[in-house]
Scaffold this motif. Structure first.
Motif, PDB file in Angstrom:
ATOM      1  N   ARG A  64      75.476  58.965  -2.978  1.00 47.28           N
ATOM      2  CA  ARG A  64      74.843  58.618  -4.253  1.00 47.28           C
ATOM      3  C   ARG A  64      74.146  57.272  -4.173  1.00 47.28           C
ATOM      4  O   ARG A  64      73.058  57.095  -4.725  1.00 47.28           O
ATOM      5  N   ASN A  65      74.777  56.315  -3.497  1.00 47.93           N
ATOM      6  CA  ASN A  65      74.161  54.997  -3.357  1.00 47.93           C
ATOM      7  C   ASN A  65      72.866  55.072  -2.558  1.00 47.93           C
ATOM      8  O   ASN A  65      71.886  54.400  -2.882  1.00 47.93           O
ATOM      9  N   GLU A  66      72.853  55.892  -1.509  1.00 50.21           N
ATOM     10  CA  GLU A  66      71.639  56.039  -0.704  1.00 50.21           C
ATOM     11  C   GLU A  66      70.536  56.724  -1.509  1.00 50.21           C
ATOM     12  O   GLU A  66      69.356  56.331  -1.408  1.00 50.21           O
ATOM     13  N   LEU A 134      62.595  39.776   0.286  1.00 51.15           N
ATOM     14  CA  LEU A 134      63.721  39.554  -0.628  1.00 51.15           C
ATOM     15  C   LEU A 134      63.880  40.738  -1.582  1.00 51.15           C
ATOM     16  O   LEU A 134      65.005  41.128  -1.922  1.00 51.15           O
ATOM     17  N   GLY A 135      62.748  41.306  -2.007  1.00 49.59           N
ATOM     18  CA  GLY A 135      62.824  42.483  -2.873  1.00 49.59           C
ATOM     19  C   GLY A 135      63.469  43.661  -2.173  1.00 49.59           C
ATOM     20  O   GLY A 135      64.297  44.369  -2.762  1.00 49.59           O
ATOM     21  N   LEU A 136      63.104  43.880  -0.905  1.00 48.98           N
ATOM     22  CA  LEU A 136      63.707  44.959  -0.128  1.00 48.98           C
ATOM     23  C   LEU A 136      65.201  44.720   0.055  1.00 48.98           C
ATOM     24  O   LEU A 136      66.006  45.651  -0.080  1.00 48.98           O
ATOM     25  N   HIS A 137      65.567  43.482   0.337  1.00 47.60           N
ATOM     26  CA  HIS A 137      66.987  43.143   0.486  1.00 47.60           C
ATOM     27  C   HIS A 137      67.732  43.380  -0.823  1.00 47.60           C
ATOM     28  O   HIS A 137      68.880  43.861  -0.810  1.00 47.60           O
ATOM     29  N   ALA A 138      67.095  43.066  -1.949  1.00 46.54           N
ATOM     30  CA  ALA A 138      67.734  43.274  -3.254  1.00 46.54           C
ATOM     31  C   ALA A 138      67.974  44.762  -3.514  1.00 46.54           C
ATOM     32  O   ALA A 138      69.033  45.151  -4.010  1.00 46.54           O
ATOM     33  N   ILE A 139      66.991  45.598  -3.159  1.00 48.10           N
ATOM     34  CA  ILE A 139      67.161  47.042  -3.336  1.00 48.10           C
ATOM     35  C   ILE A 139      68.301  47.554  -2.473  1.00 48.10           C
ATOM     36  O   ILE A 139      69.139  48.359  -2.929  1.00 48.10           O
TER      37      ILE A 139
END
Length: 261
Positions: A64-66, A134-139
């Motif tokens: 589900r997380n993926e 940073l956005g990719l890391h946040a996702i």
């Protein structure tokens, strides 16, 4: 009664397809898909009932997380060929941001407190690469993110009330935990557009974090916005709990063209 049923049940002859169907009945689709592999592992290893149940539940949560991560990534509207933050080397800049600062930013404590980031400096120094990284890391850490270049954000704000697609995008932007506004100052905006941008920032103030990339120093924003009073009010909201980084150096894009293709 339940214990008697379990004692009389020949578990070796329960069809796997039936077990998979039962899992799907309870919306455990990811666990159902992986059940044959989980059963094979349990048969070849010493696995207790509790351990097997845990593996079922962890498989479902992971799936589900993926799925949520992929959905959030698609909704972010990142630019093509986005690169992970680890590929950016701040040591190649003359000044602006250090490796230690990047490591602290990756902890995302600023995002948990609705803090903002401002990356300023000439073109080609990697401001967008760091912001998108940073956005990719946040996702990947479970947050919702939206990325828009300033020119596109202005168009969305202009047409949100009349165009369905723009209105839908604006709602997603306002709900995102992290908003990335890229390339502020590259193109001029009108007074009415500046007012709508101010309203957008005010609406997301202290409910979302925003990363801004800009080729203009903060003191030059008044000229861009065309209204010193409006700019002061805008910056008051942006700079509250903000961290600012002024990038200086030779063009990162020219030294590493493959990172931007």
């Amino acid at each position: 009664m339940n214990r008697e049923i379990l004692r009389n049940m020949d578990t070796n002859h329960i069809p796997v397809q039936r077990l998979m169907a039962l899992l799907e009945t309870f919306a455990l689709k990811h666990a159902s898909k992986m059940l044959p592999d989980l059963l094979e592992t349990a048969d070849h290893e010493t696995v207790t009932n509790r351990q097997f149940l845990l593996s079922i539940l962890e498989t479902e949560v992971k799936g589900r997380n993926e799925r949520r991560r992929k959905r959030n990534y698609s909704a972010a509207h990142f630019p093509p060929n986005i690169r992970p933050l680890e590929e950016f080397n701040p040591d190649e800049l003359e000044s602006g941001i250090t490796q230690a600062q990047l490591i602290r930013l990756k902890e995302l404590s600023w995002l948990d407190t609705c803090g903002n980031l401002v990356f300023a400096g000439p073109p080609g120094l990697g401001k967008t690469m760091v912001a998108a990284g940073l956005g990719l890391h946040a996702i990947n850490s479970g947050y919702t993110v939206c990325f828009e270049k300033m020119v596109n954000l202005v168009k969305i704000l202009d047409s949100a009330e009349t165009e369905r697609t723009a209105g839908f995008r604006l709602r997603n932007l306002r709900k995102a935990q992290l908003i990335i506004v890229d390339e502020i100052g590259y193109t001029p905006i009108t007074r009415s557009q500046a007012n709508r941008f101010f309203t957008f920032i005010s609406d997301t103030y202290e409910t979302s974090s925003i990363i801004f990339t800009t080729n203009k120093e903060i003191i030059d924003w008044a000229e861009m916005m065309g209204d010193p009073v409006l700019t002061t009010a805008l910056l008051d909201r942006i700079l509250h709990r903000a961290r600012c980084y002024s990038f200086q150096g030779e063009s990162y894009r020219l030294k590493h063209p493959t990172l931007f293709t």
